[in-house]
Scaffold this active site. Structure first.
Site, PDB file in Angstrom:
ATOM      1  N   ASP A 102      53.229 -23.201  -4.918  1.00 23.41           N
ATOM      2  CA  ASP A 102      54.286 -22.236  -4.643  1.00 23.41           C
ATOM      3  C   ASP A 102      55.369 -22.978  -3.866  1.00 23.41           C
ATOM      4  OD1 ASP A 102      55.560 -19.691  -4.153  1.00 23.41           O
ATOM      5  OD2 ASP A 102      53.567 -18.808  -4.352  1.00 23.41           O
ATOM      6  N   ASP A 202      59.620 -19.717  -5.559  1.00 25.24           N
ATOM      7  CA  ASP A 202      59.768 -18.446  -4.856  1.00 25.24           C
ATOM      8  C   ASP A 202      61.231 -18.065  -4.661  1.00 25.24           C
ATOM      9  OD1 ASP A 202      58.276 -16.444  -3.104  1.00 25.24           O
ATOM     10  OD2 ASP A 202      59.790 -17.188  -1.699  1.00 25.24           O
ATOM     11  N   GLU A 256      60.714 -17.419  -9.841  1.00 27.62           N
ATOM     12  CA  GLU A 256      60.720 -16.018  -9.428  1.00 27.62           C
ATOM     13  C   GLU A 256      62.178 -15.653  -9.183  1.00 27.62           C
ATOM     14  OE1 GLU A 256      58.938 -12.898  -6.178  1.00 27.62           O
ATOM     15  OE2 GLU A 256      60.006 -14.695  -5.581  1.00 27.62           O
ATOM     16  N   HIS A 345      50.376 -10.778  -5.470  1.00 29.82           N
ATOM     17  CA  HIS A 345      50.213 -10.606  -4.021  1.00 29.82           C
ATOM     18  C   HIS A 345      51.316  -9.738  -3.424  1.00 29.82           C
ATOM     19  CE1 HIS A 345      53.377 -13.471  -4.304  1.00 29.82           C
ATOM     20  NE2 HIS A 345      53.525 -13.508  -3.002  1.00 29.82           N
ATOM     21  N   ASP A 346      52.357  -9.463  -4.200  1.00 26.46           N
ATOM     22  CA  ASP A 346      53.460  -8.627  -3.709  1.00 26.46           C
ATOM     23  C   ASP A 346      53.371  -7.199  -4.235  1.00 26.46           C
ATOM     24  OD1 ASP A 346      54.705 -10.653  -2.305  1.00 26.46           O
ATOM     25  OD2 ASP A 346      56.041 -11.196  -3.962  1.00 26.46           O
TER      26      ASP A 346
HETATM   27  O1  TEU Z   1      59.125 -12.569  -3.013  1.00 26.47           O
HETATM   28  C1  TEU Z   1      60.493 -12.425  -3.272  1.00 26.47           C
HETATM   29  C2  TEU Z   1      60.873 -11.053  -3.562  1.00 26.47           C
HETATM   30  O2  TEU Z   1      61.740 -10.814  -4.370  1.00 26.47           O
HETATM   31  C3  TEU Z   1      60.247  -9.956  -2.761  1.00 26.47           C
HETATM   32  O3  TEU Z   1      61.279  -9.277  -2.119  1.00 26.47           O
HETATM   33  C4  TEU Z   1      59.472  -8.995  -3.524  1.00 26.47           C
HETATM   34  O4  TEU Z   1      60.355  -8.256  -4.326  1.00 26.47           O
HETATM   35  C5  TEU Z   1      58.777  -8.097  -2.545  1.00 26.47           C
HETATM   36  O5  TEU Z   1      57.722  -8.850  -1.992  1.00 26.47           O
HETATM   37  C6  TEU Z   1      58.203  -6.873  -3.161  1.00 26.47           C
HETATM   38  O6  TEU Z   1      57.684  -6.085  -2.133  1.00 26.47           O
HETATM   39  C7  TEU Z   1      58.684 -13.817  -2.616  1.00 26.47           C
HETATM   40  C8  TEU Z   1      57.190 -13.845  -2.359  1.00 26.47           C
HETATM   41  O7  TEU Z   1      56.513 -13.549  -3.550  1.00 26.47           O
HETATM   42  C9  TEU Z   1      56.842 -12.905  -1.238  1.00 26.47           C
HETATM   43  O8  TEU Z   1      55.463 -12.844  -0.978  1.00 26.47           O
HETATM   44  C10 TEU Z   1      57.555 -13.364  -0.011  1.00 26.47           C
HETATM   45  O9  TEU Z   1      57.358 -12.434   1.023  1.00 26.47           O
HETATM   46  C11 TEU Z   1      59.053 -13.529  -0.267  1.00 26.47           C
HETATM   47  O10 TEU Z   1      59.350 -14.264  -1.453  1.00 26.47           O
HETATM   48  C12 TEU Z   1      59.672 -14.321   0.859  1.00 26.47           C
HETATM   49  O11 TEU Z   1      59.289 -15.663   0.770  1.00 26.47           O
END
Ligand code: TEU
Length: 572
Positions: A102, A202, A256, A345-346
């Protein structure tokens, strides 16, 4: 358009996402680690995935669980050592599997030495982050963070504001500065030289900021974040990054890209990115007002309704909207390629979000698997979804670990003047922590995840839902995924076939169907996306079943059982 001519290994592959803190703890400190993953590589191989993407394991103070990096070239203590990392890479390569890192380069931790030097007036890194001088009372513009609250924090040491699109402990790097870009490329090459197989980049669409950082458009109850994404220099930066780093290696690149549409995605592909991660099919499950607005249900209802009723009210997905989102990306990228995930994970747990995690957990988790693995896109599986792990009940605000959920829960409680208990069902439905509860390995203490105190609560349902039980049961969700992954691997039509979208329609609002066709071969995927039987007034389903989530003896002709999934052979 027949795309078999564009065969690529990564189109045929399946990716498995690991959230290492919550996967397996080998040393009893309550936090998952690299050795824990090494111990489970056989489990992954047996499942039949090809690529493993591991969320950040770099040194970090964990304000955002590793997405706030303090040192890009060191492994976080809790995760183990660089030797463990090397071993993981070797174990995967031994099994012809690949490893993705990542890459978090929109921001660092505020504890990164670059930021420490940048906030120090004599540190020599003035322009490494995005600073603005001005009154400590008034932020430089109206931007709000993606996690809620202002996107600016005033730093007393430097006497200036710094920008953070995410948490205040995640200051945004200044990509306009060539020194920053060089330092990032150097770091990327460090990992590429170690032999990794690619990056999941990311929030990569956030790295180029609009000149002058103008105010965002906003209204009483909306705020337009378009300015945060795909800024004017994004593709220039991406091409430079490609030339300086990944173009020189045979690797897989996943971007992403919040805020990108398919047209924008194609530009990332031209830059050398293989697939972009989009969010449209996730957004269809939120009610009006978006992810963190429960107003459409109302506080009184939240406080008084029963679990099943609340689930139904909070999960408002219309299957036609899901189809529109999938179709928009499939047709939008044309001959190019997509990836697809139903959980990460999000996000909340796939079976809780898209299925029924109570009465029809097994059937609906398999339906979601069939949906995911039958689209024209590289499937991403999220750890635990192959077990049908569910969202969790969070007893108190103190149990919340995620920086986003914590901020939003505090705001909801304050804005509505309600105790935590009132919004608890909403947290079960929305919080990222739902995906971060420990992997449920067996029915022993802490679900076999750790011998110590887990850093985040274990879901209570681990005695019934766990990998040991699933491996023993040939009818489990795990074995269904395993068989379906093997089936997809052998099926060119499922990987490369064109898609025709057939259902839902007005007669069958809760039945999904799509056809995949390639060189005279044709399959029809039919999914009864509801907890009720549905008889189809058609002879389509009267075709050989290649794959399904009900046994042949349980199938009933044109009547689909609750959450029944069938892949039918419709070749002429
Ligand atoms: O997520 C980026 C992102 O667009 C997030 O705002 C996502 O939409 C949100 O987590 C949804 O609730 C990435 C990673 O996947 C995330 O875990 C991190 O917190 C974020 O970047 C900051 O690095």
């Amino acid at each position: 358009m027949n795309t078999t001519t564009n065969r690529e290994w990564w189109k045929e592959a399946a990716v498995y996402q690991i959230y290492p803190r919550s996967f397996a703890d080998s040393d009893g400190d309550g936090v998952g680690d690299l050795r824990g993953i090494v111990d489970r590589v056989d489990y992954l191989e047996r499942l039949g995935v090809d690529v493993v993407w591991v969320c950040p394991v770099y040194d970090s103070p964990n304000a955002d669980m590793g997405y706030d990096i303090r040192d890009y070239r060191t492994i976080m203590d809790e995760m183990g050592t660089m030797a463990d990392w090397d071993e993981l890479l070797a174990e995967l390569h031994d099994r012809d599997m690949r490893l993705l890192m990542d890459l978090v380069v929109n921001h660092t931790s505020d504890e990164h030495e670059w930021f420490q030097e940048s906030r120090d007036p004599d540190g020599g890194k003035d322009e490494w982050y995005i600073w603005r001088e001005g009154s400590p009372e008034e932020p430089p513009n109206n931007w709000i963070s993606l996690f809620g609250g202002p996107a600016w924090t005033y730093d007393e040491a430097r006497e200036a504001w710094y920008l953070h699109l995410f948490d205040e402990k995640q200051p945004d790097l200044n990509w306009e500065n060539p020194d920053v870009r060089d330092a990032i490329y150097d770091m990327m090459n460090f990992w590429l030289e170690k032999g990794i197989d690619g990056f999941r980049m990311d929030a990569i669409s956030c790295i180029s900021k609009p000149p002058g950082l103008p105010d965002a458009d906003t209204g009483e109850d909306w705020f337009d974040m378009d300015l945060y994404f795909n800024g004017p220099r994004i593709h220039e930066f991406m091409r430079e990054m490609a030339a300086e780093t990944f173009e020189n290696y045979d690797v897989m690149l996943i971007g992403e890209t919040p805020g990108a549409d398919p047209e924008e995605a194609k530009k990332y592909y031209e830059d050398g990115v293989d697939m972009v991660v989009h969010f449209d099919h996730m957004d269809v499950t939120y009610g009006p007002g978006g992810k963190w607005s429960p107003d459409y249900v109302g506080m009184e209802t939240l406080a008084s309704a029963g679990d099943d009723e609340l689930d139904a009210m909070l999960n408002t997905m219309d299957l036609a909207d899901l189809q529109a989102a999938i179709r928009y990306w499939d047709e939008g990228v044309g001959d190019e390629w997509n990836c697809l995930y139903m959980g990460s994970h999000d996000q909340t747990r796939a079976v809780s979000r898209f299925g029924d995690d109570r009465q029809y957990r097994r059937e609906s988790a398999k339906l979601v698997a069939t949906f995911l693995l039958s689209q024209r896109a590289t499937p991403f599986l999220y750890q635990g979804d192959e077990l049908g792990m569910t969202n969790a009940d969070w007893d108190s605000a103190d149990d919340i670990r995620d920086v986003e959920a914590r901020g939003q829960v505090e705001m909801l409680m304050a804005d509505h003047d309600v105790p935590y208990e009132t919004i608890a069902p909403f947290v079960r439905n929305r919080s990222r922590d739902n995906a971060r509860t420990p992997m449920q390995w067996d029915d022993g203490e802490n679900a076999g995840f750790t011998d110590g105190d887990p850093w985040i609560q274990v879901n209570d349902n681990y005695p019934e839902i766990n990998a040991a039980e699933a491996l023993d049961d040939s009818d489990s969700i795990y074995h269904y995924y395993r068989r379906l992954l093997a089936f997809r691997r052998e099926s060119d039509v499922l990987v490369y076939g064109d898609t025709e979208y057939v259902l839902p329609d007005e007669t069958y609002p809760n039945v999904w169907a799509h056809r995949r066709t390639l060189d005279g071969e044709s399959v029809l995927v039919v999914l009864n996306w509801q907890g009720e039987e549905r008889t189809l007034d058609t002879d389509w389903v009267d075709a050989p079943v290649l794959f399904g989530n009900y046994a042949a003896s349980e199938r009933d002709g044109a009547t689909l059982r609750p959450y029944e999934a069938r892949i039918l052979d419709r070749s002429e």
